[in-house]
Design a protein around this motif. Structure first.
Motif, mmCIF file in Angstrom:
data_model
loop_
_atom_site.group_PDB
_atom_site.id
_atom_site.type_symbol
_atom_site.label_atom_id
_atom_site.label_comp_id
_atom_site.label_asym_id
_atom_site.label_seq_id
_atom_site.Cartn_x
_atom_site.Cartn_y
_atom_site.Cartn_z
ATOM 1 N N GLY A 155 0.818 -1.209 0.000
ATOM 2 C CA GLY A 155 0.000 0.000 0.000
ATOM 3 C C GLY A 155 0.852 1.259 0.000
ATOM 4 N N ASP A 156 1.892 1.255 0.842
ATOM 5 C CA ASP A 156 2.777 2.424 0.922
ATOM 6 C C ASP A 156 3.488 2.673 -0.410
ATOM 7 O OD1 ASP A 156 2.067 2.761 3.554
ATOM 8 O OD2 ASP A 156 3.880 1.826 4.375
ATOM 9 N N TYR A 159 0.919 3.673 -3.331
ATOM 10 C CA TYR A 159 0.374 5.014 -3.127
ATOM 11 C C TYR A 159 1.414 6.074 -3.472
ATOM 12 C CZ TYR A 159 -2.281 8.775 -0.895
ATOM 13 O OH TYR A 159 -2.980 9.940 -0.660
ATOM 14 N N SER A 160 2.615 5.894 -2.957
ATOM 15 C CA SER A 160 3.679 6.874 -3.185
ATOM 16 C C SER A 160 4.096 6.924 -4.656
ATOM 17 C CB SER A 160 4.883 6.545 -2.305
ATOM 18 O OG SER A 160 5.910 7.487 -2.469
ATOM 19 N N GLN A 163 1.460 8.694 -6.710
ATOM 20 C CA GLN A 163 1.522 10.136 -6.495
ATOM 21 C C GLN A 163 2.680 10.773 -7.258
ATOM 22 O OE1 GLN A 163 1.354 10.985 -2.197
ATOM 23 N NE2 GLN A 163 -0.762 11.600 -2.568
ATOM 24 N N ALA A 183 -4.361 0.853 -3.618
ATOM 25 C CA ALA A 183 -3.598 2.021 -3.174
ATOM 26 C C ALA A 183 -3.367 2.999 -4.318
ATOM 27 C CB ALA A 183 -2.265 1.576 -2.581
ATOM 28 N N ALA A 186 -6.464 4.960 -4.840
ATOM 29 C CA ALA A 186 -6.655 5.941 -3.765
ATOM 30 C C ALA A 186 -5.765 7.155 -3.964
ATOM 31 C CB ALA A 186 -6.351 5.283 -2.418
ATOM 32 N N ALA A 187 -4.563 6.931 -4.498
ATOM 33 C CA ALA A 187 -3.614 8.035 -4.687
ATOM 34 C C ALA A 187 -3.929 8.858 -5.917
ATOM 35 C CB ALA A 187 -2.193 7.486 -4.798
#
Length: 396
Positions: A155-156, A159-160, A163, A183, A186-187
């Motif tokens: 997830g980390d 997401y990163s 982004q 993720a 979501a980002a």
């Protein structure tokens, strides 16, 4: 490009299994339309074509198993009655999707790196927009039975990376794949597409069913891709073959969690063969779910990565200085031949199936099916009941 070529490629994607070397070589030499006519017996072929096919296959390391175009046509024959390209194209259009071929502007050019194994077409469910190039795409793959650690790390990372403008590519499965897609969605993404799911079965059905809502969201905001036509079942063989597409679409493949023997390692090996960068996330030495990652690191096939910045660095031009990827054929599955693996996938688990039915489902000749059933029976992977055949319990 003519519509007749598009229709021919739609038909060929149902006639051939993914990565069917003989079929792909025939398309490369004769073109899609003539390849379809030859493969379905509408047009005869001569010794010159046989020689060209063998030469191309041999050049690509697939000539060893070549037994002639006649043998290949027997293998394809049981599927000819099921060819309905117009129906398949209409199905995708009804779902808001499309089929793209290598001559289309929307075709992802990085798939050409697969050489002869480039897919005949892609069935695409989602908004019509340009698919991202390899250098802005990262594949995140791993275990279906992910641990809380693997889920959190995935997830980390996803997401990163999303982004930062990267597109996250995965296989839509439970576990690591699902966490990566979720993720990324979501980002969002400063790029054109947050995430892409590459399916082993047809894009008309979201599989697994437990991820239907997630995959619907992926289609709405990104893309769901498949090289097999609508209605195709996601067999074990097709899972292995779609892994090469995941690896080819991305500049970096990252294995977050993987057991000692895992489909995620298969994706990593495809990436290595293509000269792509491979990253592996370290885990606990006590976790079986990280054994595959540690194996990649120990064997030198992957770079240790612990955050999105390190992965982004692998995708940057500096990543081109990584050691050359090792090449060499990977085992299909437990030492089974390609045809035996396809036949094993075609065998039902509970009811029995006749040889005639298996020729159609597996896309093999009756002779190949009978011989394959004999081999699978000796290995304890298939069993016969009242003249029919089913998968043995040992086959799983």
């Amino acid at each position: 490009m003519t519509e007749s070529e598009r229709t021919a490629r739609a038909a060929l994607s149902r006639l051939f299994e993914p990565q069917d070397a003989a079929g792909l070589a025939l398309v490369r030499i004769a073109g899609a339309e003539d390849a379809l006519r030859i493969a379905t017996g509408q047009v005869a072929f001569g010794a010159e074509l046989e020689q060209e096919l063998f030469g191309l296959l041999d050049e690509n390391g697939s000539g060893g198993g070549w037994t002639g175009l006649g043998t290949a046509r027997k293998r394809w024959a049981p599927r000819i009655p099921d060819l309905a390209p117009g129906r398949d194209l209409a199905t995708m259009q009804r779902l808001g999707g499309r089929m793209i071929i290598p001559s289309d502007e929307l075709w992802p050019r990085q798939l050409a790196d697969l050489g002869l194994q480039e897919p005949i077409c892609l069935w695409w469910r989602g908004i019509e927009q340009e698919l991202p190039p390899a250098d802005t795409s990262i594949a995140l793959v791993g275990s279906r039975d992910s641990t809380s650690y693997g889920s959190s790390v995935t997830g980390d990372l996803a997401y990163s990376l999303a982004q930062r403008g990267f597109t996250i590519i995965s296989g839509g499965a439970y576990g690591i794949d699902a966490h990566a897609h979720r993720a990324a969605l979501a980002a969002g993404s400063s790029g054109s597409m947050p995430t892409i799911a590459v399916m082993a079965g047809g894009a008309d059905r979201f599989y697994p069913s437990g991820n239907e809502d997630l995959l619907r969201a992926v289609a709405n905001q990104g893309a769901v891709l498949a090289e097999v036509p609508p209605g195709s079942a996601p067999t074990r063989y097709r899972f292995l073959q779609r892994n090469r597409l995941i690896a080819a679409l991305a500049s970096v493949t990252v294995v977050v969690e993987a057991r000692w023997r895992s489909g995620a390692l298969n994706t990593a090996h495809h990436a290595e063969t293509l000269g792509r960068a491979v990253g592996a996330v370290p885990g606990s030495v006590h976790s079986a779910n990280s054994a595959g990652c540690h194996r990649l690191l120990r064997e030198g096939g992957a770079v240790c990565v612990t955050d999105a910045g390190e992965i982004a660095e692998l995708a940057a031009p500096s990543g081109e200085s990584l050691p050359d990827a090792r090449t060499g054929p990977a085992a299909i599955h437990d030492g089974l031949t390609l045809e035996d693996l396809i036949l094993l996938d075609a065998l039902p688990l509970r009811t029995t199936s006749s040889v005639e039915k298996l020729t159609s489902v597996a896309g093999l000749s009756a002779e190949s099916v009978r011989a394959g059933l004999g081999r699978l029976g000796l290995l304890g992977l298939a069993e016969s009941h009242a003249g029919g055949w089913k998968r043995a319990g040992k086959a799983g």
